[in-house]
Design an enzyme around this catalytic site. Structure first.
Site, PDB file in Angstrom:
ATOM      1  CG  ASN A  88     -44.754 -79.680  37.887  1.00  0.00           C
ATOM      2  OD1 ASN A  88     -45.754 -78.292  38.060  1.00  0.00           O
ATOM      3  ND2 ASN A  88     -44.724 -79.788  39.073  1.00  0.00           N
ATOM      4  CB  CYS A 131     -42.474 -71.203  39.750  1.00  0.00           C
ATOM      5  SG  CYS A 131     -42.251 -70.480  41.438  1.00  0.00           S
ATOM      6  CG  HIS A 153     -42.450 -80.503  42.834  1.00  0.00           C
ATOM      7  ND1 HIS A 153     -43.439 -80.307  43.144  1.00  0.00           N
ATOM      8  CD2 HIS A 153     -42.399 -78.671  42.110  1.00  0.00           C
ATOM      9  CE1 HIS A 153     -43.456 -79.141  42.659  1.00  0.00           C
ATOM     10  NE2 HIS A 153     -43.147 -78.691  42.346  1.00  0.00           N
ATOM     11  CG  HIS A 167     -40.690 -77.207  37.956  1.00  0.00           C
ATOM     12  ND1 HIS A 167     -42.283 -76.810  37.528  1.00  0.00           N
ATOM     13  CD2 HIS A 167     -41.412 -77.358  38.928  1.00  0.00           C
ATOM     14  CE1 HIS A 167     -43.238 -76.315  38.107  1.00  0.00           C
ATOM     15  NE2 HIS A 167     -42.178 -76.802  39.438  1.00  0.00           N
ATOM     16  NE  ARG A 180     -48.609 -75.551  43.876  1.00  0.00           N
ATOM     17  CZ  ARG A 180     -47.685 -75.019  43.727  1.00  0.00           C
ATOM     18  NH1 ARG A 180     -47.223 -73.683  43.700  1.00  0.00           N
ATOM     19  NH2 ARG A 180     -46.886 -76.257  44.118  1.00  0.00           N
ATOM     20  CG  ASP A 181     -45.862 -75.800  40.459  1.00  0.00           C
ATOM     21  OD1 ASP A 181     -45.694 -74.592  39.776  1.00  0.00           O
ATOM     22  OD2 ASP A 181     -45.546 -76.976  40.837  1.00  0.00           O
TER      23      ASP A 181
HETATM   24  P1  HMG Z   1     -46.543 -60.327  52.002  1.00  0.00           P
HETATM   25  O1  HMG Z   1     -46.433 -58.841  51.187  1.00  0.00           O
HETATM   26  O2  HMG Z   1     -44.853 -60.895  52.839  1.00  0.00           O
HETATM   27  O3  HMG Z   1     -47.239 -60.610  53.367  1.00  0.00           O
HETATM   28  O4  HMG Z   1     -46.369 -61.450  51.346  1.00  0.00           O
HETATM   29  P2  HMG Z   1     -48.232 -59.517  54.188  1.00  0.00           P
HETATM   30  O5  HMG Z   1     -48.529 -60.836  55.574  1.00  0.00           O
HETATM   31  O6  HMG Z   1     -47.418 -58.632  54.883  1.00  0.00           O
HETATM   32  O7  HMG Z   1     -49.469 -59.485  53.873  1.00  0.00           O
HETATM   33  C1  HMG Z   1     -49.604 -58.141  52.650  1.00  0.00           C
HETATM   34  C2  HMG Z   1     -50.727 -58.804  51.939  1.00  0.00           C
HETATM   35  O8  HMG Z   1     -50.934 -59.867  51.569  1.00  0.00           O
HETATM   36  C3  HMG Z   1     -51.909 -58.591  52.892  1.00  0.00           C
HETATM   37  O9  HMG Z   1     -52.391 -57.340  52.062  1.00  0.00           O
HETATM   38  C4  HMG Z   1     -52.573 -59.175  53.791  1.00  0.00           C
HETATM   39  O10 HMG Z   1     -53.796 -59.597  54.150  1.00  0.00           O
HETATM   40  C5  HMG Z   1     -52.737 -60.354  52.201  1.00  0.00           C
HETATM   41  P3  HMG Z   1     -53.026 -55.618  52.217  1.00  0.00           P
HETATM   42  O11 HMG Z   1     -53.213 -55.375  53.915  1.00  0.00           O
HETATM   43  O12 HMG Z   1     -51.780 -55.441  51.938  1.00  0.00           O
HETATM   44  O13 HMG Z   1     -54.894 -55.926  51.132  1.00  0.00           O
HETATM   45  N1  HMG Z   1     -52.094 -61.358  52.568  1.00  0.00           N
HETATM   46  C6  HMG Z   1     -53.028 -62.467  52.418  1.00  0.00           C
HETATM   47  N2  HMG Z   1     -53.818 -62.617  51.319  1.00  0.00           N
HETATM   48  C7  HMG Z   1     -54.628 -63.518  50.992  1.00  0.00           C
HETATM   49  N3  HMG Z   1     -53.903 -65.118  51.655  1.00  0.00           N
HETATM   50  C8  HMG Z   1     -52.859 -64.992  51.813  1.00  0.00           C
HETATM   51  C9  HMG Z   1     -52.772 -63.993  52.438  1.00  0.00           C
HETATM   52  N4  HMG Z   1     -51.153 -63.681  53.457  1.00  0.00           N
HETATM   53  C10 HMG Z   1     -51.150 -62.006  53.493  1.00  0.00           C
HETATM   54  N5  HMG Z   1     -52.328 -66.356  52.841  1.00  0.00           N
HETATM   55  C11 HMG Z   1     -46.805 -63.615  51.305  1.00  0.00           C
HETATM   56  C12 HMG Z   1     -45.844 -62.500  52.172  1.00  0.00           C
HETATM   57  C13 HMG Z   1     -46.391 -64.797  51.299  1.00  0.00           C
HETATM   58  C14 HMG Z   1     -48.468 -64.231  51.789  1.00  0.00           C
HETATM   59  C15 HMG Z   1     -46.520 -63.597  49.739  1.00  0.00           C
HETATM   60  O14 HMG Z   1     -45.317 -63.264  49.521  1.00  0.00           O
HETATM   61  C16 HMG Z   1     -47.222 -64.415  49.307  1.00  0.00           C
HETATM   62  O15 HMG Z   1     -49.021 -64.767  48.503  1.00  0.00           O
HETATM   63  N6  HMG Z   1     -46.276 -65.350  48.342  1.00  0.00           N
HETATM   64  C17 HMG Z   1     -46.732 -66.112  47.479  1.00  0.00           C
HETATM   65  C18 HMG Z   1     -45.683 -66.984  46.766  1.00  0.00           C
HETATM   66  C19 HMG Z   1     -46.742 -67.627  45.828  1.00  0.00           C
HETATM   67  O16 HMG Z   1     -47.513 -68.630  45.468  1.00  0.00           O
HETATM   68  N7  HMG Z   1     -45.955 -68.575  44.714  1.00  0.00           N
HETATM   69  C20 HMG Z   1     -45.807 -69.555  44.150  1.00  0.00           C
HETATM   70  C21 HMG Z   1     -46.354 -71.157  44.836  1.00  0.00           C
HETATM   71  S1  HMG Z   1     -44.386 -72.109  45.852  1.00  0.00           S
HETATM   72  C22 HMG Z   1     -44.271 -73.013  44.232  1.00  0.00           C
HETATM   73  O17 HMG Z   1     -44.255 -72.917  43.584  1.00  0.00           O
HETATM   74  C23 HMG Z   1     -43.114 -73.856  44.168  1.00  0.00           C
HETATM   75  C24 HMG Z   1     -43.418 -75.375  44.508  1.00  0.00           C
HETATM   76  O18 HMG Z   1     -44.041 -75.654  42.829  1.00  0.00           O
HETATM   77  C25 HMG Z   1     -41.944 -76.210  44.187  1.00  0.00           C
HETATM   78  C26 HMG Z   1     -41.274 -75.739  43.528  1.00  0.00           C
HETATM   79  O19 HMG Z   1     -41.404 -76.288  42.585  1.00  0.00           O
HETATM   80  O20 HMG Z   1     -39.747 -75.650  43.752  1.00  0.00           O
HETATM   81  C27 HMG Z   1     -44.574 -74.977  45.782  1.00  0.00           C
HETATM   82 MG    MG Z   2     -43.410 -76.375  41.706  1.00  0.00          MG
END
Ligand code: HMG
Ligand code: MG
Length: 296
Positions: free
Chosen positions: A246, A237, A204, A206, A14-15
């Site tokens: 990571n 990220c 966690h 990086h 994933r990450d």
């Molecule tokens: P948004 O645009 O505010 O959400 O995104 P929305 O509810 O307004 O939806 C917009 C569109 O997204 C719609 O589609 C929804 O259906 C779709 P449209 O009508 O435009 O065609 N949608 C989805 N589709 C699939 N699965 C879903 C989903 N939700 C809405 N679950 C949202 C808000 C949270 C969805 C968006 O900002 C997002 O997906 N963000 C993900 C960011 C991400 O994955 N970042 C990386 C992971 S975090 C990380 O790496 C850190 C970590 O490792 C720890 C660290 O290192 O610190 C964990």
């Molecule tokens: Mg991370």
């Protein structure tokens, strides 16, 4: 005092892969099977996030449906109810919700404020409870933010306690951009451990500044017994510019072995899994241990 045993949460699929060029679904499935064969019991297998935001994770349902690993705890990121429902339909038994200790990062990463994210998660928690699914909570930017710089440890404590109050069984503390050092890790954990039991905390890291392994050593020294890592040091990220991968799982396993801390992993098989996926990515593992083993 070091823990006797450490649980590694493998986040490479994933990450790691969310920030690499896209690999095929078959390569992801092969990676996760190889990780399980190496003894990993906790594997984050994908993310049910918007495919517009992170296209690399768009095939998570296909990846998970193709797996048959009853002894492995497969988890996935679920930022909202839509994600939770899709993850459940694919057979996921553990969710991970994610927010941040930094307001700007939270906005850039999940398009809402920290408070709004907590509100949004209550639906996910309710769904998880109804389906008997455990939920892990991530807090990003615990040791620094790409937009805000220094982060107040009190902000990390505040968000962690909110996530625990929602029902998360564990908080994974993310040094998203890898800027932390051992002193800061020790100070942050010393504060958190005054309020939160060590069994509820994971780290966690990086490795952007090459401090991840040292930071893990500092955390182990305070009794933290859950460590996130990514095979071959994959990843980063997409919403944290300059964030590198990571800490490599191979390097963590080697550290644990040296400390006499128990783990359940076959280092050679793990290293082979890292070479296999990096071959598909057209690169080499970012793990000194893996490169050393390979050269033997
Ligand atoms: P948004 O645009 O505010 O959400 O995104 P929305 O509810 O307004 O939806 C917009 C569109 O997204 C719609 O589609 C929804 O259906 C779709 P449209 O009508 O435009 O065609 N949608 C989805 N589709 C699939 N699965 C879903 C989903 N939700 C809405 N679950 C949202 C808000 C949270 C969805 C968006 O900002 C997002 O997906 N963000 C993900 C960011 C991400 O994955 N970042 C990386 C992971 S975090 C990380 O790496 C850190 C970590 O490792 C720890 C660290 O290192 O610190 C964990
Ligand atoms: Mg991370």
């Amino acid at each position: 005092v070091f823990p006797q045993k450490v649980r590694i949460v493998e986040v490479g699929a994933r990450d790691g892969l969310q920030n690499e060029k896209a690999v095929t679904t078959a390569d992801k499935v092969a990676l996760i099977n190889a990780l399980a064969a190496a003894g990993l019991k906790d594997i984050e297998a994908g993310a049910f996030v918007s495919p517009k935001w992170v296209p690399q994770m768009a095939d998570s349902a296909d990846v998970i449906s193709a797996l048959n690993l009853p002894d492995v705890n497969l988890s996935a990121l679920t930022p909202n109810l839509k994600g939770a429902q899709a993850a459940h339909a694919a057979g996921i038994k553990e969710f991970a919700i994610f927010t941040a200790a930094s307001e700007s990062f939270c906005q850039k990463n999940i398009n809402c404020s920290i408070e709004q994210s907590i509100e949004r998660f209550s639906d996910v928690m309710e769904f998880a409870k109804a389906h008997n699914i455990k939920v892990r909570g991530y807090v990003s930017c615990v040791l620094g933010c790409p937009y805000e710089g220094e982060i107040d440890p009190q902000a990390v404590l505040y968000v962690s306690q909110k996530l625990l109050a929602l029902g998360c069984y564990e908080i994974s503390l993310g040094d998203t951009i890898g800027v932390g050092t051992a002193k800061k890790v020790t100070e942050l954990l010393t504060l958190l451990l005054q309020h939160i039991d060590k069994s509820q905390l994971a780290v966690h890291f990086h490795d952007t500044y090459g401090q991840a392994l040292t930071n893990i050593y500092a955390a182990l020294n305070l009794g933290i017994a859950t460590v996130d890592a990514a095979v071959a040091g994959l990843g980063g990220c997409p919403y944290a510019k300059g964030a590198s991968g990571n800490v490599a799982t191979e390097d963590v396993v080697y550290l644990l072995q040296g400390l006499g801390i128990k783990h359940a992993i076959d280092l050679q098989r793990l290293s082979d899994a890292g070479w296999q996926i990096t071959k598909a990515l057209g690169k080499q593992p970012v793990s000194k241990v893996s490169i050393a083993l390979h050269a033997k």
